[in-house]
Design a protein around this motif. Structure first.
Motif, PDB file in Angstrom:
ATOM      1  N   ALA A  25      -3.006   9.783  -0.306  1.00  0.00           N
ATOM      2  CA  ALA A  25      -2.602   9.780  -1.234  1.00  0.00           C
ATOM      3  C   ALA A  25      -4.049   8.365  -1.661  1.00  0.00           C
ATOM      4  O   ALA A  25      -4.242   8.869  -3.192  1.00  0.00           O
ATOM      5  CB  ALA A  25      -1.236   8.261  -1.485  1.00  0.00           C
ATOM      6  N   MET A  26      -4.082   8.187  -0.945  1.00  0.00           N
ATOM      7  CA  MET A  26      -5.543   7.384  -1.152  1.00  0.00           C
ATOM      8  C   MET A  26      -6.791   8.825  -2.039  1.00  0.00           C
ATOM      9  O   MET A  26      -7.894   8.903  -2.402  1.00  0.00           O
ATOM     10  CB  MET A  26      -6.648   6.863  -0.107  1.00  0.00           C
ATOM     11  CG  MET A  26      -5.352   5.479  -0.726  1.00  0.00           C
ATOM     12  SD  MET A  26      -6.564   3.880   0.920  1.00  0.00           S
ATOM     13  CE  MET A  26      -7.506   4.100  -0.530  1.00  0.00           C
ATOM     14  N   LEU A  37       6.294   8.254   3.940  1.00  0.00           N
ATOM     15  CA  LEU A  37       6.429   6.945   3.469  1.00  0.00           C
ATOM     16  C   LEU A  37       7.406   6.360   3.317  1.00  0.00           C
ATOM     17  O   LEU A  37       7.986   5.616   3.103  1.00  0.00           O
ATOM     18  CB  LEU A  37       5.363   6.922   1.574  1.00  0.00           C
ATOM     19  CG  LEU A  37       4.242   7.397   2.536  1.00  0.00           C
ATOM     20  CD1 LEU A  37       3.317   7.402   0.511  1.00  0.00           C
ATOM     21  CD2 LEU A  37       3.444   5.750   3.136  1.00  0.00           C
ATOM     22  N   SER A  59      -0.420   9.436   5.351  1.00  0.00           N
ATOM     23  CA  SER A  59       0.063   9.854   4.330  1.00  0.00           C
ATOM     24  C   SER A  59      -0.825   9.109   2.853  1.00  0.00           C
ATOM     25  O   SER A  59      -0.836   9.305   1.975  1.00  0.00           O
ATOM     26  CB  SER A  59       1.851   9.817   4.354  1.00  0.00           C
ATOM     27  OG  SER A  59       2.314  10.403   4.861  1.00  0.00           O
ATOM     28  N   VAL A  60      -0.681   7.462   3.907  1.00  0.00           N
ATOM     29  CA  VAL A  60      -1.552   6.680   2.582  1.00  0.00           C
ATOM     30  C   VAL A  60      -3.008   6.710   2.354  1.00  0.00           C
ATOM     31  O   VAL A  60      -3.190   6.986   1.018  1.00  0.00           O
ATOM     32  CB  VAL A  60      -1.853   5.240   3.477  1.00  0.00           C
ATOM     33  CG1 VAL A  60      -2.682   4.411   3.251  1.00  0.00           C
ATOM     34  CG2 VAL A  60      -0.218   4.037   3.848  1.00  0.00           C
ATOM     35  N   SER A  99       0.824   4.121  -2.967  1.00  0.00           N
ATOM     36  CA  SER A  99       1.102   5.518  -1.894  1.00  0.00           C
ATOM     37  C   SER A  99       1.537   6.185  -2.800  1.00  0.00           C
ATOM     38  O   SER A  99       1.488   7.267  -3.311  1.00  0.00           O
ATOM     39  CB  SER A  99       0.528   4.905  -0.943  1.00  0.00           C
ATOM     40  OG  SER A  99      -0.655   4.461  -0.892  1.00  0.00           O
ATOM     41  N   ILE A 124       0.613  -1.793   0.236  1.00  0.00           N
ATOM     42  CA  ILE A 124       0.016  -0.153   0.043  1.00  0.00           C
ATOM     43  C   ILE A 124       0.677   0.916  -0.128  1.00  0.00           C
ATOM     44  O   ILE A 124       0.420   2.395  -0.961  1.00  0.00           O
ATOM     45  CB  ILE A 124      -0.743   0.203   1.879  1.00  0.00           C
ATOM     46  CG1 ILE A 124      -2.295  -1.298   1.048  1.00  0.00           C
ATOM     47  CG2 ILE A 124      -1.448   1.162   1.657  1.00  0.00           C
ATOM     48  CD1 ILE A 124      -2.558  -1.120   2.142  1.00  0.00           C
ATOM     49  N   CYS A 125       2.057   1.311   1.136  1.00  0.00           N
ATOM     50  CA  CYS A 125       2.485   2.405   0.670  1.00  0.00           C
ATOM     51  C   CYS A 125       3.169   2.729  -0.623  1.00  0.00           C
ATOM     52  O   CYS A 125       3.321   3.944  -0.692  1.00  0.00           O
ATOM     53  CB  CYS A 125       3.715   2.528   1.842  1.00  0.00           C
ATOM     54  SG  CYS A 125       3.400   2.054   3.815  1.00  0.00           S
ATOM     55  N   SER A 146       5.116  12.188   0.891  1.00  0.00           N
ATOM     56  CA  SER A 146       6.362  11.440   0.359  1.00  0.00           C
ATOM     57  C   SER A 146       7.547  10.434   0.921  1.00  0.00           C
ATOM     58  O   SER A 146       7.868   9.436   1.434  1.00  0.00           O
ATOM     59  CB  SER A 146       7.065  11.719  -1.282  1.00  0.00           C
ATOM     60  OG  SER A 146       5.767  12.045  -2.094  1.00  0.00           O
ATOM     61  N   MET A 159     -10.684   3.174  -0.389  1.00  0.00           N
ATOM     62  CA  MET A 159     -10.323   4.210   0.886  1.00  0.00           C
ATOM     63  C   MET A 159     -11.372   4.328   2.014  1.00  0.00           C
ATOM     64  O   MET A 159     -10.863   4.917   3.230  1.00  0.00           O
ATOM     65  CB  MET A 159     -10.428   6.073   0.496  1.00  0.00           C
ATOM     66  CG  MET A 159     -10.011   6.899   1.579  1.00  0.00           C
ATOM     67  SD  MET A 159      -9.721   8.518   0.947  1.00  0.00           S
ATOM     68  CE  MET A 159     -11.390   9.315   0.402  1.00  0.00           C
TER      69      MET A 159
END
Length: 425
Positions: free
Chosen positions: A342-343, A288, A338-339, A267, A263-264, A285, A357
């Motif tokens: 991104a989502m 992550l 952070s995830v 992302s 997932i990271c 970023s 999400m």
């Protein structure tokens, strides 16, 4: 035979072989819960046992009834475990693509096998764990694959989906998830404001009420409190929330947390591909990247990070007073943010990403629920199983929406996943 036909045949062979191997490998343990439940009806009837258990220990009425009445018939769970896994994988593929897709089914099976063994061992391969976790999660996935259809739901599949709720809504985490997703879907999308959706919600509410309002739940909470966390009822709310967050922290820092690592990486790809260059994008970023570096250090034992920072072991007296533990909490929270950042970016590009999400967010809520249970640590790793399934679904969904266009890459990635899954078995 074309290359596509060869790959299709390879996927079919892989899925069948792996499921058969799983069915042959699982065994009933002659100790602990497997032993207890296999002898539960030795001196009583099913009816008397279930009344006593519902009133004095657990609201998981249908799961308990199924378990004690079939656990001694080995063929039931030797077929039931691989069958439930197949239903789960096929249903996830249908949720993502709108139909049962062989490639997505195979890919999800591979991702499932990459869930940390300590979790699958407790929730899928352990016979008692199968009845209480894998089975309700697979039934939930099937019923959701029907509910989330935006088109017409025919009677047979609608009936099967509603009946599935009598299994899926008798696990606390899947019941909460079902109610949350159903209510949110009806509230924000008019396509779900239909007769079937309201019937689905009604049966979800009824089954969940039977689960949560069981007299046995309150008696068990009292007894388990003295057994596992004496004084739990009198603890301040902040202390209880810390226990729950410790389990959320665990999802981020597990040394074998391959699913969250994927997932990271996804992302990072989304942020780089779709986000405008800004300080906030650079910040998330960087978080992550640092997280992935830390996880590589942990996985390959390149350095000792200490007994508290990025340590997946449960909170104890030593870690409770350690500043590095709270620093670890803060950084893991930043990783989660952070995830979701991104989502959120991905959702702007494809609004379908809003579904995984929201599912991932509710998944974290099902772990946070453990804050109010004295068995927050006694439940071991199995309480993270449902979150891992949601996370694996999110991985596959993101890839399907944004990266599936390259057929050659798809083939190589799927082949790599199949190899990794086979090696993890």
């Amino acid at each position: 035979m074309s290359a596509n036909d060869k790959m299709r045949n390879a996927m079919v062979l892989f899925v069948i072989t792996l499921l058969i191997a799983i069915g042959m490998r699982v065994e009933l343990q002659n100790f602990a819960d497997d032993f207890i439940f296999s002898h539960a009806l030795d001196h009583t009837s099913l009816h008397d046992y279930m009344i006593k258990r519902y009133q004095g220990w657990s609201g998981r009425f249908t799961l308990d009834a199924l378990m004690v009445s079939t656990i001694n018939y080995h063929i039931v769970w030797k077929i039931g475990i691989p069958a439930s896994l197949l239903i789960l994988c096929a249903s996830v593929s249908k949720i993502i693509s709108g139909k049962v897709n062989l490639a997505l089914t195979t890919a999800f099976l591979c991702l499932f096998m990459l869930i940390p063994f300590s979790i699958n061992e407790n929730a899928a391969w352990w016979v008692t764990g199968f009845y209480n976790y894998l089975l309700p999660v697979s039934m939930l996935s099937y019923s959701m694959s029907v509910f989330l259809k935006t088109g017409k739901v025919n009677f047979s599949e609608g009936f099967a989906a509603v009946i599935s709720l009598s299994i899926s809504c008798f696990n606390e985490q899947t019941a909460f998830f079902t109610l949350a997703v159903t209510i949110i879907a009806i509230a924000i999308n008019k396509l779900y404001r239909r007769k079937f959706s309201y019937i689905y919600l009604l049966f979800s509410l009824i089954n969940s009420a039977l689960l949560f309002l069981s007299p046995g739940n309150f008696i068990r909470a009292e007894k388990e409190s003295w057994r596992w966390l004496p004084g739990f009822k009198e603890m301040p709310l902040l202390n209880k929330l810390t226990f729950g967050f410790d389990r959320i922290h665990q999802t981020v820092v597990m040394h074998d947390g391959v699913i969250f690592g994927i997932i990271c990486v996804l992302s990072l790809i989304i942020i780089r591909k779709f986000s405008q260059k800004s300080k906030i994008s650079l910040f998330f970023s960087s978080v992550l990247v640092i997280h992935l570096i830390l996880m590589l250090i942990k996985h390959f034992h390149l350095a000792d990070l200490g007994v508290a920072f990025y340590n997946e072991e449960y909170l104890n007296a030593q870690r409770w007073i350690s500043y590095s533990r709270y620093l670890s909490y803060l950084f893991s929270l930043l990783v989660i943010f952070s995830v979701f950042y991104a989502m959120a970016i991905a959702t702007v590009q494809r609004n379908t990403i809003a579904k995984p999400m929201i599912a991932l967010l509710i998944g974290y809520a099902t772990i946070a629920m453990l804050s109010f249970s004295p068995t927050v640590f006694a439940s071991w790793m199995r309480v993270l199983f449902f979150w891992e399934v949601i996370a694996a679904t999110a991985c596959l969904w993101i890839y399907y929406e944004f990266l599936r266009d390259d057929e050659s890459r798809n083939t190589w990635i799927l082949a790599g996943l199949m190899l990794a899954a086979a090696m993890s078995f």
